[in-house]
Write a protein that holds these residues in place. Structure first.
Motif, PDB file in Angstrom:
ATOM      1  N   TYR A  79       0.830  -1.203   0.000  1.00 28.81           N
ATOM      2  CA  TYR A  79       0.000   0.000   0.000  1.00 28.81           C
ATOM      3  C   TYR A  79       0.865   1.253   0.000  1.00 28.81           C
ATOM      4  CZ  TYR A  79      -3.648  -3.272   1.288  1.00 28.81           C
ATOM      5  OH  TYR A  79      -4.527  -4.325   1.293  1.00 28.81           O
ATOM      6  N   THR A  80       0.371   2.300  -0.647  1.00 27.44           N
ATOM      7  CA  THR A  80       1.026   3.595  -0.599  1.00 27.44           C
ATOM      8  C   THR A  80       0.688   4.248   0.731  1.00 27.44           C
ATOM      9  OG1 THR A  80      -0.842   4.789  -1.559  1.00 27.44           O
ATOM     10  CG2 THR A  80       0.782   3.849  -3.102  1.00 27.44           C
ATOM     11  N   GLN A  81       1.320   5.366   1.024  1.00 21.28           N
ATOM     12  CA  GLN A  81       1.020   6.083   2.258  1.00 21.28           C
ATOM     13  C   GLN A  81      -0.415   6.587   2.267  1.00 21.28           C
ATOM     14  OE1 GLN A  81       4.052   9.064   2.795  1.00 21.28           O
ATOM     15  NE2 GLN A  81       5.440   7.592   3.732  1.00 21.28           N
ATOM     16  N   ALA A  82      -1.004   6.760   1.072  1.00 16.54           N
ATOM     17  CA  ALA A  82      -2.395   7.214   0.973  1.00 16.54           C
ATOM     18  C   ALA A  82      -3.376   6.059   1.133  1.00 16.54           C
ATOM     19  CB  ALA A  82      -2.631   7.906  -0.366  1.00 16.54           C
ATOM     20  N   GLY A  83      -2.860   4.820   1.271  1.00 19.47           N
ATOM     21  CA  GLY A  83      -3.719   3.669   1.479  1.00 19.47           C
ATOM     22  C   GLY A  83      -4.180   2.989   0.203  1.00 19.47           C
ATOM     23  N   GLU A  84      -3.604   3.354  -0.949  1.00 19.15           N
ATOM     24  CA  GLU A  84      -3.974   2.724  -2.218  1.00 19.15           C
ATOM     25  C   GLU A  84      -3.221   1.408  -2.391  1.00 19.15           C
ATOM     26  OE1 GLU A  84      -2.771   5.747  -4.924  1.00 19.15           O
ATOM     27  OE2 GLU A  84      -4.501   7.018  -4.517  1.00 19.15           O
TER      28      GLU A  84
ATOM     29  N   GLN B 121      -1.297  -1.647  -4.189  1.00 19.95           N
ATOM     30  CA  GLN B 121      -0.382  -1.772  -5.316  1.00 19.95           C
ATOM     31  C   GLN B 121      -0.048  -3.236  -5.530  1.00 19.95           C
ATOM     32  OE1 GLN B 121       2.949   0.677  -4.096  1.00 19.95           O
ATOM     33  NE2 GLN B 121       2.213   2.325  -5.421  1.00 19.95           N
TER      34      GLN B 121
END
Length: 116
Positions: A8-13, A15
């Motif tokens: 996950y990215t820091q924005a919660g998306e 990957q």
């Protein structure tokens, strides 16, 4: 059952997660090259791969941060791909080290990290 690999990215998306392997091999057009040690950082044993062209006498020297030589291997190698293994006990402490491969008038340097 297998657990699905997620990242996950820091924005919660979410990957995709992919695993890739680097395979070193000598080719017909081998040239002098010093590769990055693997693994890096390391804590028990590391492999330092390199290519020589032409073959002959070569030395691999490891230096500490102060520039003091702490390990050296000198051998005669054939033309092509080679690996040198270094164990934790071969170096005096943990930390950042530089390693230099010299063969004839060719020279290359890389750095590695030995951890606890």
């Amino acid at each position: 059952r297998l657990t699905k690999a997620e990242a996950y990215t820091q924005a919660g998306e979410a990957q995709d997660v992919n695993l890739s392997f680097i395979v070193y091999s000598a080719s017909e057009t081998t040239q002098f090259e010093l590769f990055q040690n693997r693994p890096n950082p390391w804590n028990n044993t590391t492999i330092i791969p390199f290519n020589l062209d032409p073959g002959g006498n070569a030395s691999l020297t490891v230096y500490d941060m102060a520039g003091k030589q702490v390990y050296r291997v000198q051998e005669t190698f054939s033309n092509g791909y080679h690996e040198i293994s270094i164990n934790r006990g071969d170096l005096p402490s943990v930390g950042l080290f530089y390693y230099t491969l010299e063969a004839g008038d060719q020279r290359a340097t890389r750095k590695m990290v030995l951890t606890d």
